[in-house]
Write an enzyme that holds these catalytic residues in place. Structure first.
Site, PDB file in Angstrom:
ATOM      1  N   GLN A 112      22.300  31.650  59.259  1.00 52.53           N
ATOM      2  CA  GLN A 112      22.326  31.944  58.039  1.00 52.53           C
ATOM      3  C   GLN A 112      20.915  32.254  57.285  1.00 52.53           C
ATOM      4  O   GLN A 112      20.096  31.641  57.938  1.00 52.53           O
ATOM      5  CB  GLN A 112      23.059  30.825  57.082  1.00 52.53           C
ATOM      6  CG  GLN A 112      23.146  30.988  55.647  1.00 52.53           C
ATOM      7  CD  GLN A 112      23.754  29.884  55.005  1.00 52.53           C
ATOM      8  OE1 GLN A 112      24.192  28.580  55.600  1.00 52.53           O
ATOM      9  NE2 GLN A 112      23.858  29.795  53.689  1.00 52.53           N
ATOM     10  N   CYS A 130      27.707  30.482  53.823  1.00 51.32           N
ATOM     11  CA  CYS A 130      28.071  29.604  54.859  1.00 51.32           C
ATOM     12  C   CYS A 130      29.440  29.685  55.236  1.00 51.32           C
ATOM     13  O   CYS A 130      29.835  29.590  56.380  1.00 51.32           O
ATOM     14  CB  CYS A 130      27.316  28.170  54.858  1.00 51.32           C
ATOM     15  SG  CYS A 130      28.160  27.350  53.379  1.00 51.32           S
ATOM     16  N   HIS A 140      28.701  21.828  52.397  1.00 46.67           N
ATOM     17  CA  HIS A 140      28.313  22.999  53.295  1.00 46.67           C
ATOM     18  C   HIS A 140      29.574  23.132  54.326  1.00 46.67           C
ATOM     19  O   HIS A 140      30.129  22.304  54.598  1.00 46.67           O
ATOM     20  CB  HIS A 140      27.145  22.411  53.999  1.00 46.67           C
ATOM     21  CG  HIS A 140      26.465  23.553  54.863  1.00 46.67           C
ATOM     22  ND1 HIS A 140      26.169  24.777  54.719  1.00 46.67           N
ATOM     23  CD2 HIS A 140      26.196  23.265  56.258  1.00 46.67           C
ATOM     24  CE1 HIS A 140      25.469  25.394  55.604  1.00 46.67           C
ATOM     25  NE2 HIS A 140      25.706  24.607  56.523  1.00 46.67           N
ATOM     26  N   ASN A 197      27.066  24.082  62.764  1.00 43.41           N
ATOM     27  CA  ASN A 197      26.300  24.411  61.235  1.00 43.41           C
ATOM     28  C   ASN A 197      26.020  25.858  61.341  1.00 43.41           C
ATOM     29  O   ASN A 197      25.142  26.404  62.155  1.00 43.41           O
ATOM     30  CB  ASN A 197      25.031  23.491  61.026  1.00 43.41           C
ATOM     31  CG  ASN A 197      24.474  23.686  59.907  1.00 43.41           C
ATOM     32  OD1 ASN A 197      24.517  24.639  59.071  1.00 43.41           O
ATOM     33  ND2 ASN A 197      23.723  22.597  59.376  1.00 43.41           N
ATOM     34  N   TRP A 201      23.802  27.137  59.769  1.00 41.23           N
ATOM     35  CA  TRP A 201      22.260  27.434  59.699  1.00 41.23           C
ATOM     36  C   TRP A 201      21.634  27.620  61.132  1.00 41.23           C
ATOM     37  O   TRP A 201      20.624  28.246  61.243  1.00 41.23           O
ATOM     38  CB  TRP A 201      21.698  26.142  59.160  1.00 41.23           C
ATOM     39  CG  TRP A 201      21.898  26.080  57.761  1.00 41.23           C
ATOM     40  CD1 TRP A 201      22.410  27.242  56.781  1.00 41.23           C
ATOM     41  CD2 TRP A 201      21.567  24.962  56.970  1.00 41.23           C
ATOM     42  NE1 TRP A 201      22.585  26.501  55.478  1.00 41.23           N
ATOM     43  CE2 TRP A 201      21.979  25.184  55.507  1.00 41.23           C
ATOM     44  CE3 TRP A 201      21.147  23.585  57.229  1.00 41.23           C
ATOM     45  CZ2 TRP A 201      21.903  24.114  54.425  1.00 41.23           C
ATOM     46  CZ3 TRP A 201      20.969  22.758  56.010  1.00 41.23           C
ATOM     47  CH2 TRP A 201      21.374  23.124  54.751  1.00 41.23           C
ATOM     48  N   ASP A 231      67.856  70.727  -0.252  1.00 42.88           N
ATOM     49  CA  ASP A 231      68.337  70.837   1.474  1.00 42.88           C
ATOM     50  C   ASP A 231      68.703  69.487   2.047  1.00 42.88           C
ATOM     51  O   ASP A 231      69.108  69.473   3.131  1.00 42.88           O
ATOM     52  CB  ASP A 231      67.024  71.243   2.148  1.00 42.88           C
ATOM     53  CG  ASP A 231      65.962  70.428   1.986  1.00 42.88           C
ATOM     54  OD1 ASP A 231      65.910  69.483   1.508  1.00 42.88           O
ATOM     55  OD2 ASP A 231      64.810  70.910   2.492  1.00 42.88           O
ATOM     56  N   GLU A 273      57.984  62.031   3.415  1.00 42.55           N
ATOM     57  CA  GLU A 273      58.988  61.406   2.738  1.00 42.55           C
ATOM     58  C   GLU A 273      59.722  60.211   3.060  1.00 42.55           C
ATOM     59  O   GLU A 273      60.355  59.343   2.268  1.00 42.55           O
ATOM     60  CB  GLU A 273      60.078  62.635   2.341  1.00 42.55           C
ATOM     61  CG  GLU A 273      59.132  63.703   1.660  1.00 42.55           C
ATOM     62  CD  GLU A 273      60.158  65.036   1.633  1.00 42.55           C
ATOM     63  OE1 GLU A 273      59.969  65.914   0.886  1.00 42.55           O
ATOM     64  OE2 GLU A 273      61.077  65.240   2.251  1.00 42.55           O
ATOM     65  N   SER A 322      54.945  34.860   8.744  1.00 41.39           N
ATOM     66  CA  SER A 322      53.590  35.252   8.913  1.00 41.39           C
ATOM     67  C   SER A 322      53.628  36.689   9.066  1.00 41.39           C
ATOM     68  O   SER A 322      52.221  37.220   8.740  1.00 41.39           O
ATOM     69  CB  SER A 322      53.057  34.711  10.273  1.00 41.39           C
ATOM     70  OG  SER A 322      53.652  35.038  11.451  1.00 41.39           O
ATOM     71  N   GLU A 375      57.680  36.014  22.229  1.00 39.23           N
ATOM     72  CA  GLU A 375      58.869  36.037  21.356  1.00 39.23           C
ATOM     73  C   GLU A 375      59.585  37.464  21.494  1.00 39.23           C
ATOM     74  O   GLU A 375      60.679  37.770  21.319  1.00 39.23           O
ATOM     75  CB  GLU A 375      58.622  35.778  20.191  1.00 39.23           C
ATOM     76  CG  GLU A 375      58.372  34.059  19.927  1.00 39.23           C
ATOM     77  CD  GLU A 375      57.982  33.818  18.362  1.00 39.23           C
ATOM     78  OE1 GLU A 375      58.024  32.740  18.107  1.00 39.23           O
ATOM     79  OE2 GLU A 375      57.315  34.659  17.755  1.00 39.23           O
TER      80      GLU A 375
END
Length: 732
Positions: free
Chosen positions: A104, A110, A267, A294, A296, A557, A564, A631, A638
């Site tokens: 690493q 790692c 680690h 490890n 490392w 018409d 409208e 609201s 919903e």
């Protein structure tokens, strides 16, 4: 071009993992960023130049975005160099790829390096990821490639060999051999896959293990580990499974801190061997040992069975050779299985196929893969703690068809593994994305509902408890667990813990025996898609008022324009104070004119207007029902029920589109938008039936007709959809 109702109304991106001619398989991986290794290599050879990858350039952008970004002092002295500029006689692999080739550097990856170390234990797996016959001599053109499993597909990632250095030393992953570069180049390709080196900082070993194999991972907490854990680990390594372990650090600040025993908290370690040996002081029993590494490349366990410990003196020379014991500071060490269980808190096993590790037989499991997404305000309902929205999550029908051959403990049932994986979160880190907390629940479908592919509604989940579920919701890329249930039909509901969290995922189901899993999609249909003829009965007082208003505005018409129409509707709608609405916008009324104009005049006559108004009155009642708090809006969840009450059955993709098109930033839909949406749906079904002359549920349109009609209906149409619509039978 054939279209079905489902295809006609679908505006979702076509799934990328098409399996045409085996694309995305190991033998025919997808080309990441569209780059073809052989073509690019040949072009460089012809030009007699070294490859420079513009899609992952030797710049700060490829290093990172924060700690390795433009403002970081860490990147100022970094120089990108090719191996031939770093040392003499660079080699891709020296003496075979091994776990000591991974050391690493200055990057917190790692987890990735522990997975690479595991990968070196199986040559077949290694050379899937690291294609052979790459070198710095024969036909060298500064280009290399690697292959990874990516959300259901294998992809081939091309890179150039410019690597970050500082003082002529590699900044990130390096080999113990100074002139060996396969591990550094593999790390670069993986960084490219995720957008930058910094994107690789921090992770879980299982993530890389799965990206190297396409396998599925199972976790074991040491405090809850099964009695046969040693046997499980032994068999897992024999079958080529990758294995990692770690020690949890309860305090984040103490991550990657060395303990007095030489082990490092927070680690990732690789488990590279599990063996039994006979020591001289143990005449009748064998000592069980575990070998770890490890990443490392240094810092080792200093307890019993460490490199210099007295325990090795109790072994014969033959036993030492079998264990390949070496006294070297290379990051690799042995420890007893009992010490392993005491010191480590978690072990992860990535099975190439989810073999039943407890059995002596190797089973060939079947797998089904489903892709999905959670959409904010529509299908991101959160976990069961949110009953009002949980039911809106994507749902997948699972059919377990056969029992296991060799049931354990005389328990009958079907063994299967469910794995839920969230997508692209690591790549999107630079935009602030973090892993969601995810999980899933499994519900049994009552026999009377078998074969019914309708999306389960809210009441079903209120009345039924889950049959099985993941142990916990967790912020990992993938959550997986093994189950055994009786043959039958089930519903899997994957979700984030909180509602409104938007993202993509894949859901994989592995089983020893046959299973099928598919997303539950409602059949797209409408109760009354064709306008009903005008009633011959007596007009209500409100109808008479509208006729009078219509005549006043329309003139001789007897037709009205969009402006409208707006005046006509709003003179009445604004009187309904409980709707809390300012009325319809001009844009909405233009849409109504375009969608309800049967004779193509661009105006509405009295009959067309009457049909529109009757629909509005019906839909107004539905809106009021869900707008109980007055609201003036209903939330997007919903809206699903409201649309259903209006007589429209839609699939998940269409609900997603409606939410994105009509909901505001708070995921609410006002009355104007609600009516506009239903008008469009009404017109869409009517348009389809107009084309479906023979009533078989399928229509044939030219591309021009499709685009014209979609434009008229105000829908976007993804170009890929035109050739990818699957016929379905219409509802009888």
């Amino acid at each position: 071009m054939p279209y079905t109702p489902s295809g006609f109304f679908c505006d979702r991106l076509i799934r990328e993992r098409e399996r045409r001619d085996g694309e995305g398989s190991l033998n025919k991986p997808l080309r990441f960023n569209g780059q073809d290794y052989n073509t690019l290599r040949q072009e460089c050879s012809q030009r007699k130049s070294l490859f420079e990858d513009d899609s992952f350039p030797a710049t700060v952008e490829s290093l990172g975005f924060k700690e390795l970004g433009h403002k970081s002092n860490k990147v100022k002295n970094i120089v990108w160099k090719r191996p031939k500029e770093i040392c003499e006689n660079p080699q891709f692999i020296v003496g075979g790829a091994s776990r000591t080739d991974i050391c690493q550097g200055d990057l917190g990856d790692c987890w990735l390096l522990a997975a690479i170390a595991c990968l070196t234990l199986n040559e077949k797996l290694l050379y899937r990821v690291v294609p052979q016959e790459q070198s710095f001599s024969e036909s060298y053109a500064g280009i290399f490639h690697f292959q990874f499993w990516r959300y259901g597909d294998w992809v081939d990632v091309v890179i150039d060999d410019r690597i970050p250095t500082f003082n002529n030393q590699l900044v990130f992953t390096k080999s113990a051999e100074r002139n060996e570069f396969w591990s550094a180049l593999l790390e670069k390709a993986y960084a490219k896959l995720h957008g930058s080196y910094e994107a690789l900082k921090g992770g879980n070993t299982t993530e890389a293990m799965e990206d190297f194999t396409g396998g599925v991972t199972e976790f074991y907490e040491m405090k809850e580990a099964p009695k046969e854990l040693y046997k499980i680990m032994k068999k897992a390594l024999q079958r080529g499974s990758l294995m990692g372990c770690s020690i949890d650090a309860l305090v984040p600040a103490r991550y990657e801190t060395r303990t007095v025993t030489g082990l490092v908290k927070g680690h990732a370690y690789s488990v590279t061997a599990v063996e039994e040996c006979k020591a001289s002081q143990h005449k009748e029993s064998k000592v069980r040992l575990v070998r770890l590494r490890n990443p490392w490349g240094q810092v080792e366990w200093n307890g019993p069975w460490s490199d210099n410990s007295k325990e090795w003196a109790t072994l014969s020379k033959a036993e030492k050779e079998k264990l390949q014991h070496q006294n070297a500071e290379d990051g690799e060490f042995w420890m007893s299985f009992e010490d392993f269980k005491k010191n480590y808190t978690k072990i992860e096993i990535c099975n190439l196929t989810p073999d039943a590790l407890e059995d002596d037989k190797i089973h060939k499991w079947t797998v089904s893969v489903n892709e999905g997404r959670w959409v904010r305000g529509c299908s991101a309902g959160g976990c069961r703690n949110y009953p009002d929205t949980f039911w809106t999550n994507p749902q997948y029908r699972l059919r377990l068809l056969e029992e296991d051959d060799d049931p354990e403990d005389n328990e009958v049932g079907c063994t299967f593994v469910v794995a839920l994986m969230q997508k692209n979160r690591r790549k999107e880190r630079k935009m602030g994305a973090n892993l969601f907390t995810i999980g899933f629940a499994i519900y049994e479908v009552p026999k009377e509902m078998h074969g019914n592919k309708q999306h389960m509604q809210k009441d079903f989940f209120l009345l039924n408890s889950s049959k099985a579920r993941c142990k916990s919701y967790i912020n990992l890329r993938e959550v997986s667990q093994r189950f055994r249930l009786s043959p039958g039909e089930y519903v899997i509901v994957p979700s984030t813990y909180e509602p409104h969290q938007e993202g993509e995922f894949i859901l994989r189901v592995f089983s020893e025996k046959r299973n099928t899993s598919e997303e539950i999609e409602n059949r797209i249909e409408a109760d009354h898609p064709v306008p009903a003829p005008a009633s011959a009965g007596e007009e209500s007082e409100e109808d008479q008022q509208f006729r009078t208003i219509f005549q006043e505005i329309a003139g001789d018409d007897m037709e009205i324009t969009a402006n409208e129409l707006k005046n006509v509707l709003n003179r009445v709608i604004t009187k309904h104070k409980d709707l809390n609405t300012e009325g319809f916008s001009l844009e909405s009324c233009r849409s109504m004119i375009a969608l309800m104009d049967m004779d193509g005049t661009g105006r509405l006559n009295l009959q067309e207007f009457r049909h529109l108004w009757n629909k509005i009155k019906q839909w107004q009642g539905i809106f009021k029902h869900y707008n109980a708090d007055q609201s003036g809006s209903i939330n997007s969840y919903e809206m699903r029920n409201a649309v259903n009450d209006a007589g429209f059955r839609l699939n998940n993709q269409l609900y997603d589109i409606i939410t994105m098109r009509y909901a505001n930033e708070n995921m609410n839909i006002d009355f104007d938008s609600f009516i506009s949406c239903l008008v469009r749906l009404e017109a869409m079904f009517r348009a389809f039936q107009a084309f479906d002359q023979d009533g078989d549920g399928t229509i044939r349109l030219s591309v021009l007709e499709v685009r014209l009609n979609m434009s008229t209906l105000g829908l976007g149409l993804h170009s890929k959809i035109l050739n990818r619509i699957t016929p379905v039978s219409p509802k009888q």
